[in-house]
Design a protein around this motif. Sequence first.
Motif, mmCIF file in Angstrom:
data_model
loop_
_atom_site.group_PDB
_atom_site.id
_atom_site.type_symbol
_atom_site.label_atom_id
_atom_site.label_comp_id
_atom_site.label_asym_id
_atom_site.label_seq_id
_atom_site.Cartn_x
_atom_site.Cartn_y
_atom_site.Cartn_z
ATOM 1 N N ALA A 15 -0.385 1.762 3.161
ATOM 2 C CA ALA A 15 -0.196 1.593 2.367
ATOM 3 C C ALA A 15 0.604 -0.086 2.363
ATOM 4 O O ALA A 15 0.340 -0.857 0.342
ATOM 5 C CB ALA A 15 1.660 2.035 2.833
ATOM 6 N N VAL A 16 0.076 -0.820 2.791
ATOM 7 C CA VAL A 16 0.191 -2.657 2.797
ATOM 8 C C VAL A 16 -1.325 -2.404 1.749
ATOM 9 O O VAL A 16 -1.016 -3.476 1.132
ATOM 10 C CB VAL A 16 0.359 -2.643 3.699
ATOM 11 C CG1 VAL A 16 0.207 -4.372 3.237
ATOM 12 C CG2 VAL A 16 1.241 -3.041 4.835
ATOM 13 N N ASP A 17 -1.843 -1.957 2.700
ATOM 14 C CA ASP A 17 -3.370 -2.419 1.232
ATOM 15 C C ASP A 17 -3.346 -1.976 -0.153
ATOM 16 O O ASP A 17 -3.849 -2.175 -0.678
ATOM 17 C CB ASP A 17 -5.000 -1.838 1.983
ATOM 18 C CG ASP A 17 -5.284 -2.337 3.584
ATOM 19 O OD1 ASP A 17 -4.337 -3.266 3.460
ATOM 20 O OD2 ASP A 17 -5.756 -1.962 4.784
ATOM 21 N N GLU A 18 -3.258 -0.417 -0.025
ATOM 22 C CA GLU A 18 -2.808 -0.358 -1.371
ATOM 23 C C GLU A 18 -1.143 -1.176 -2.380
ATOM 24 O O GLU A 18 -1.940 -1.096 -3.558
ATOM 25 C CB GLU A 18 -1.842 1.207 -1.534
ATOM 26 C CG GLU A 18 -3.452 2.368 -0.993
ATOM 27 C CD GLU A 18 -2.696 4.105 -0.763
ATOM 28 O OE1 GLU A 18 -1.610 4.249 -1.119
ATOM 29 O OE2 GLU A 18 -3.988 4.412 -0.451
ATOM 30 N N ALA A 19 -0.567 -1.677 -1.447
ATOM 31 C CA ALA A 19 0.621 -2.043 -2.703
ATOM 32 C C ALA A 19 0.063 -3.244 -2.825
ATOM 33 O O ALA A 19 0.185 -3.726 -4.037
ATOM 34 C CB ALA A 19 1.738 -2.036 -1.711
ATOM 35 N N GLY A 20 -0.838 -4.230 -2.371
ATOM 36 C CA GLY A 20 -1.179 -5.153 -1.953
ATOM 37 C C GLY A 20 -0.644 -6.372 -2.049
ATOM 38 O O GLY A 20 1.178 -6.713 -1.883
ATOM 39 N N ALA A 21 -0.572 -7.767 -1.814
ATOM 40 C CA ALA A 21 0.223 -8.930 -2.108
ATOM 41 C C ALA A 21 1.741 -8.799 -3.223
ATOM 42 O O ALA A 21 0.791 -8.896 -4.240
ATOM 43 C CB ALA A 21 -0.455 -10.406 -1.781
ATOM 44 N N GLY A 22 2.487 -8.588 -2.568
ATOM 45 C CA GLY A 22 3.450 -8.951 -2.916
ATOM 46 C C GLY A 22 3.947 -7.368 -4.269
ATOM 47 O O GLY A 22 4.593 -7.371 -4.704
ATOM 48 N N GLY A 23 3.596 -6.305 -4.099
ATOM 49 C CA GLY A 23 4.356 -4.820 -4.540
ATOM 50 C C GLY A 23 5.171 -4.474 -3.841
ATOM 51 O O GLY A 23 5.353 -5.209 -2.083
ATOM 52 N N THR A 24 5.077 -3.468 -3.812
ATOM 53 C CA THR A 24 6.362 -2.462 -3.275
ATOM 54 C C THR A 24 5.804 -1.353 -2.519
ATOM 55 O O THR A 24 4.943 -0.514 -3.105
ATOM 56 C CB THR A 24 6.883 -2.175 -4.596
ATOM 57 O OG1 THR A 24 7.842 -3.540 -4.681
ATOM 58 C CG2 THR A 24 8.659 -1.117 -3.738
ATOM 59 N N ILE A 25 5.931 -0.888 -1.789
ATOM 60 C CA ILE A 25 5.637 0.463 -1.018
ATOM 61 C C ILE A 25 6.223 1.203 -1.263
ATOM 62 O O ILE A 25 7.708 1.207 -1.186
ATOM 63 C CB ILE A 25 5.580 0.739 0.402
ATOM 64 C CG1 ILE A 25 4.705 -0.485 1.314
ATOM 65 C CG2 ILE A 25 5.254 1.810 1.009
ATOM 66 C CD1 ILE A 25 4.619 -0.250 2.631
ATOM 67 N N PRO A 26 5.906 2.540 -1.967
ATOM 68 C CA PRO A 26 6.875 3.777 -2.884
ATOM 69 C C PRO A 26 7.417 4.352 -1.372
ATOM 70 O O PRO A 26 7.595 4.286 -0.194
ATOM 71 C CB PRO A 26 5.791 4.902 -3.134
ATOM 72 C CG PRO A 26 4.459 3.678 -2.706
ATOM 73 C CD PRO A 26 4.246 2.493 -2.611
ATOM 74 N N GLY A 27 8.912 4.766 -2.331
ATOM 75 C CA GLY A 27 9.741 5.364 -1.885
ATOM 76 C C GLY A 27 9.552 6.657 -0.820
ATOM 77 O O GLY A 27 9.558 6.724 -0.174
#
Length: 871
Positions: A374-386
């Motif tokens: 999930a961190v990889d998919e969100a990327g730096a500064g991104g948000t992990i979906p609910g």
Amino acid sequence: MKTSEIRKKFLDYFADKGHELVASSSLVPHGDPTLMFTNAGMVPFKHVFLGNETRSYTTAASSQKCVRAGGKHNDLENVGHTARHHTFFEMLGNFSFGDYFKKEAIAYAWEFLTVEMKLDPARLFVTVFEEDDEAYDIWAKEIGVPADRIARIGAKDNFWAMGDTGPCGPCSEIFYDHGKQIPGGPPGTPEEDGDRYVEIWNLVFMQYDRDEEGTLNPLPKPSVDTGMGLERMAAVMQGTHDNYSIDLFKNLIAAACDVTGVTFGENSEQDVSLRVLADHLRSVSFLMADGVLPSNEGRGFVLRRILRRACRHGRLLGMNDAFIYKLVDALVREMGNHFAELVEAQSNIEQVIRIEEERFIKTLDKGLRLVEQAVDEAGAGGTIPGKTLFTLYDTFGFPTDLTADILRNRNVGLDMDGFEVCMEEQRQRARAAWGGSGESAIPKALYELREKHGPTEFLGYSTLVAEGVITGLIQGETAVDALAEGEKGWLIANQTPFYGESGGQVGDNGTITVGDALFTVFDTKKLLSDLVVHVGKVTKGSITSGGTAHFSVEGGRRDAIRRNHTATHLMHAVLRDVLGEHVKQAGSLVNAERLRFDFSHHQPVTTEEKREIEARVNAAVWANDPVETNLITQDDAIASGAMALFGEKYGDEVRVVSAGFSTELCGGTHVFRTGDIGPFRIISEAGIAAGVRRIEAITGEAAYRSFIADVEQLNEVAGQVKVRPFEVSDAVAALQSKLKEAERELTSLKGKQSTGILDDLIGTAVDDGGIKLLTAEVSGIEDLRDFMDKAKGKLKSGVIVFGMKNGPKVQLIAGVTSDLVGRYHAGNIVREVAMLCGGKGGGKPDMAMAGGSEPDKLKEALAAVAGLLKG
């Protein structure tokens, strides 16, 4: 004063006052489909208060096991963080069923607290319902509590009701003042939420019956229901306002410290985890002792959540291996003297907890991998979906605070609003799914029939036909005088040969006739412990209550049930002999088609063990021993070695069934000699829960037919492979060998084919600003990751993107050779390409995959890769 001493002192006090001491009922409430767990001391007496049931006593006292961790009573997330939240607790209570009322109940409570427990009266504060002048006067004028220590409180806190209608009445609560050094004020003041004043006893006065219009009608026999939390009382007696500082919890926390190597009191976060372990150990162990096992639904799911929360807190304490099961012994030392079921089930509880822990450790690691993805998919500064947060919470048991802690320094946000949406959807599903315990509510009319006519005498041990008097008919929830042709209902009689479902044995089918009228029985139930209810339909004429009827059980079906029931006893004894004395029944079903037996065992039954079990049971059948029954006291039966079965309630006199080497307490029907069973055959064996296996078997004609079917199938296979039946095994082995060789050749050919494809593709790579770039649409590739690894190896240095159409979807994979990982990120590349195909994805810098929903745009997306690299 120790917690165990307080419990004993309470029960001894009320025994001296003439109260019947009633043992704690199971945490699984029987006869109440509305409850998931027993959550209050009055639950076992609910039908007495409702007037549906009478007891041999009118006053009682108990120390009731309670769990609040599911449904609307859910204290789970607060446990460990507060001084008084628990999932498991004991409720001390005294009860009056139309005997004494307010004056005596108040006097008993005051005398117990101030005389027996020697509490300072000046430290006690009481509340009454704002309109209950009677209770106020008793406290003020007869007990002598000063007016400044009595508060009148509104209906929200001081008026109790069992439901929207039915018994209800005012409450009077007793609080203990821990002293000025503790923040908080008395009840009824703005400061009441502090910890200074703690409720220790609630006295409920059931004096009204609320009707459909909301009118309060006085009850003819007012009753009393009181409840005092044992843990809270222990805190008062041991000079603390924190339940986790009482002797019982101190000892459990000390055991947890010994196992984890953590010291209590040095770190507040670790202290929370230690308190969680101590609390959850109790609820998990007592639920298992009462027959609840981890599962994915209902009570079992709540149990699993509690245990997994404890495991998660163990991980926070640095425990990476199973360890909670090691704490059960400490709990048994603390509470086993009063709750014998803990001692009896200790070994099984330890085994089930250990297995569940080991499973969750694997799940925990999978969850951690999902976090990284999930961190990889969100990327730096991104948000992990609910939705991802909810999957971590619901599937992997990750509370959001654990996820947040893991990601504290990872520069990603959490979509908590989306998580709450998913949580609310789950709550709605849970409310819809929990329609009750699976039991049907018993209509009041049945209680009235039982009260008027008494129990049903069962004649079916010696006969399948009999005469009896119809004592009642029930249609829906209402007693009726007659049932007309075509109408369904319940028929109750003074005596019957029909067996009512109980002890795992299904109820009988058959017919009941009154003259030319016919009532067809398609099920028989045993309700209220001794009332046999015939469930059926009038298929001819009409049936009237009060008449004499002829009862006839379907004989062939009963015979099949008998065979399977006696075979169950024999198999149970053999299982304990072959697998070990740890084997205990965890459930059973005996019907005309087969027998099903659930038992405690912690690994699959091997083929050799199954053969031995079958052989021993069949040997007992061939011995043709007589099956004998005797009525003796329960104590004598247990002393003689007879086994008492899971979930069964026995009276003072019990029926003991002896069949060959098996002796069990049982009220079911059995064959007359073991030879009547016929052939016995196991048809399946499987695990159904942690530490629980299930065997299904057949007997008699069903077993014979299964043998014939197997022989016919063997002959058919022999014909197909053109060998004799006894040569089938060797012939199949030879075919399997040829098949494996063919599969190896096919794999080799595919490898050569993919190598050829790669060689062709490598030749199409282009030089883009000094960087080799290979983009291509491929097809028929079974393992894209392996294909990409080989492509990177052949290209040596460069960026590769492959796309493959798969029906309405498209698969994408990007790869960056190791020398270029610092300049290009495969996860970012594939994400951008996927967006052009109506999809998303991402991954690691050297290789990443994605998906799309618009395969017609694949060519365009691949052509855009060169531009993306320049960007």
